[in-house]
Write a protein that holds these residues in place. Sequence first.
Motif, PDB file in Angstrom:
ATOM      1  N   SER A 196       0.812  -1.218   0.000  1.00  0.00           N
ATOM      2  CA  SER A 196       0.000   0.000   0.000  1.00  0.00           C
ATOM      3  C   SER A 196       0.839   1.260   0.000  1.00  0.00           C
ATOM      4  N   TYR A 197       2.142   1.135   0.178  1.00  0.00           N
ATOM      5  CA  TYR A 197       2.973   2.326   0.285  1.00  0.00           C
ATOM      6  C   TYR A 197       3.013   3.120  -1.015  1.00  0.00           C
ATOM      7  N   ILE A 198       2.776   2.441  -2.131  1.00  0.00           N
ATOM      8  CA  ILE A 198       2.800   3.159  -3.397  1.00  0.00           C
ATOM      9  C   ILE A 198       1.730   4.237  -3.434  1.00  0.00           C
ATOM     10  N   GLN A 199       0.689   4.088  -2.613  1.00  0.00           N
ATOM     11  CA  GLN A 199      -0.374   5.085  -2.601  1.00  0.00           C
ATOM     12  C   GLN A 199       0.125   6.431  -2.080  1.00  0.00           C
ATOM     13  N   SER A 200       1.199   6.412  -1.303  1.00  0.00           N
ATOM     14  CA  SER A 200       1.670   7.649  -0.678  1.00  0.00           C
ATOM     15  C   SER A 200       2.514   8.494  -1.615  1.00  0.00           C
ATOM     16  N   MET A 201       2.861   7.977  -2.790  1.00  0.00           N
ATOM     17  CA  MET A 201       3.704   8.735  -3.696  1.00  0.00           C
ATOM     18  C   MET A 201       2.935   9.907  -4.298  1.00  0.00           C
ATOM     19  N   ALA A 202       3.514  11.081  -4.245  1.00  0.00           N
ATOM     20  CA  ALA A 202       2.918  12.271  -4.837  1.00  0.00           C
ATOM     21  C   ALA A 202       3.884  12.842  -5.871  1.00  0.00           C
ATOM     22  N   VAL A 203       3.348  13.578  -6.830  1.00  0.00           N
ATOM     23  CA  VAL A 203       4.222  14.264  -7.775  1.00  0.00           C
ATOM     24  C   VAL A 203       4.967  15.384  -7.060  1.00  0.00           C
ATOM     25  N   PHE A 204       4.224  16.246  -6.358  1.00  0.00           N
ATOM     26  CA  PHE A 204       4.812  17.361  -5.625  1.00  0.00           C
ATOM     27  C   PHE A 204       4.640  17.146  -4.124  1.00  0.00           C
ATOM     28  N   ASP A 205       5.685  17.415  -3.369  1.00  0.00           N
ATOM     29  CA  ASP A 205       5.660  17.276  -1.914  1.00  0.00           C
ATOM     30  C   ASP A 205       6.368  18.480  -1.298  1.00  0.00           C
ATOM     31  N   ASN A 206       5.606  19.304  -0.591  1.00  0.00           N
ATOM     32  CA  ASN A 206       6.188  20.462   0.096  1.00  0.00           C
ATOM     33  C   ASN A 206       6.853  21.434  -0.885  1.00  0.00           C
ATOM     34  N   ASN A 207       6.246  21.593  -2.052  1.00  0.00           N
ATOM     35  CA  ASN A 207       6.744  22.547  -3.050  1.00  0.00           C
ATOM     36  C   ASN A 207       5.871  23.792  -3.081  1.00  0.00           C
ATOM     37  N   TYR A 208       6.463  24.880  -3.559  1.00  0.00           N
ATOM     38  CA  TYR A 208       5.729  26.106  -3.845  1.00  0.00           C
ATOM     39  C   TYR A 208       5.733  26.246  -5.356  1.00  0.00           C
ATOM     40  N   MET A 209       4.588  26.035  -6.021  1.00  0.00           N
ATOM     41  CA  MET A 209       4.497  26.053  -7.482  1.00  0.00           C
ATOM     42  C   MET A 209       3.911  27.381  -7.934  1.00  0.00           C
ATOM     43  N   ILE A 210       4.677  28.137  -8.726  1.00  0.00           N
ATOM     44  CA  ILE A 210       4.282  29.484  -9.143  1.00  0.00           C
ATOM     45  C   ILE A 210       4.388  29.593 -10.666  1.00  0.00           C
ATOM     46  N   ASP A 211       3.297  30.001 -11.326  1.00  0.00           N
ATOM     47  CA  ASP A 211       3.312  30.241 -12.777  1.00  0.00           C
ATOM     48  C   ASP A 211       3.910  29.049 -13.529  1.00  0.00           C
ATOM     49  N   SER A 212       3.518  27.837 -13.136  1.00  0.00           N
ATOM     50  CA  SER A 212       4.134  26.638 -13.687  1.00  0.00           C
ATOM     51  C   SER A 212       3.071  25.623 -14.089  1.00  0.00           C
ATOM     52  N   TYR A 213       3.522  24.538 -14.748  1.00  0.00           N
ATOM     53  CA  TYR A 213       2.539  23.564 -15.196  1.00  0.00           C
ATOM     54  C   TYR A 213       3.110  22.148 -15.225  1.00  0.00           C
ATOM     55  N   LEU A 214       2.187  21.188 -15.172  1.00  0.00           N
ATOM     56  CA  LEU A 214       2.485  19.761 -15.172  1.00  0.00           C
ATOM     57  C   LEU A 214       1.778  19.122 -16.351  1.00  0.00           C
ATOM     58  N   THR A 215       2.524  18.371 -17.173  1.00  0.00           N
ATOM     59  CA  THR A 215       1.931  17.682 -18.318  1.00  0.00           C
ATOM     60  C   THR A 215       2.468  16.252 -18.390  1.00  0.00           C
ATOM     61  N   GLY A 216       1.912  15.473 -19.334  1.00  0.00           N
ATOM     62  CA  GLY A 216       2.413  14.121 -19.557  1.00  0.00           C
ATOM     63  C   GLY A 216       1.383  13.066 -19.251  1.00  0.00           C
ATOM     64  N   SER A 217       1.857  11.908 -18.769  1.00  0.00           N
ATOM     65  CA  SER A 217       0.957  10.807 -18.457  1.00  0.00           C
ATOM     66  C   SER A 217       1.538   9.950 -17.340  1.00  0.00           C
ATOM     67  N   ILE A 218       0.648   9.379 -16.532  1.00  0.00           N
ATOM     68  CA  ILE A 218       1.020   8.467 -15.454  1.00  0.00           C
ATOM     69  C   ILE A 218       0.132   7.233 -15.580  1.00  0.00           C
ATOM     70  N   ARG A 219       0.763   6.048 -15.639  1.00  0.00           N
ATOM     71  CA  ARG A 219       0.029   4.804 -15.822  1.00  0.00           C
ATOM     72  C   ARG A 219       0.301   3.868 -14.646  1.00  0.00           C
TER      73      ARG A 219
END
Length: 312
Positions: A196-219
């Motif tokens: 179940s630990y895989i559930q805890s994975m995040a793309v961003f963790d404790n980040n400050y995202m400003i004027d930015s973007y996320l694209t692509g794919s996750i399977r």
Amino acid sequence: MTGTGIQTDPYIITTAEELYAVSELGECNVYFRLGADIDFNGTPYAEKFEAIPINCCEFDGNGHCIRNIYVNSDDIVHIFIVTNNSDGTAAMIKNLRLENIELVGTSVNLFYGYSGNMTINLYNCTFLLNLTHTATDTYIYGSCCCFHNNYVTINYELSTISIKGRMRCPYPILSNGTFSRSHLCLDLDIEQGLDSYIQSMAVFDNNYMIDSYLTGSIRYHDEGEENYFQIANYLCTAQNFYMAIELAGRSEFYCDMTTDTDCFFDSELMGGAVHRQYNSSSCNKLHALTTAQCKDADYLNSIGFICAGDSP
């Protein structure tokens, strides 16, 4: 190697061998600059790569590229060893391109530090990476995220990070630091192997995202009981941030960040995945839009998303 290492006369690096002189010549007030592209093919490091030291005030890629690095290990693997600025003084890496970089290991950290409180500021960099995690343990010593371990913090500005790979690790893609006017592109397969630990994975963790973007794919390729994925956790804060990423194998995603200004995601591209969060009062400016709305600058401006100015 030419130059004296001062700001107006930096050391000029033109070969792979000279990259490693940074360890001896470098100090927190020394400047380095690439004078040519660095290709690791045909060098002694092609078969047995050694991590490149970062021991300087500034490493200027000068528009050049470091390419063709391949590391395959049953241990933690990394490209850069950060050895200076343990006092918290940031080292600058700018105008650098990495391409055809392939790392395979139990854990992958692009930047690795052994101790201290080290900060790297990336400016106007493009990193094209192929990363594979092979870990089957739920805890990997020294890991923090794909980009750095616990002793290093990365701040990104005007940079593009493209990651293609396979993950079997619960650690996030980016953790800590500011992601400003930058682009993260993912092409990831996430496989079963950590219960179940895989559930805890995040793309961003404790980040400050400003004027930015996320694209692509996750399977996702697993049989987990949970049917959600975490884009950003509650430690993240976003301003003028958007996501246009395909999700396969999940019907829900968490985006638990604090939205200081209006942000949005392409709900059609994300396969109709339902957005939910633990604390709706903090993430109350995240809008689910159609693909057409995402491409309509007038509409985005009307909901408070700023489309004017320099693009990331």
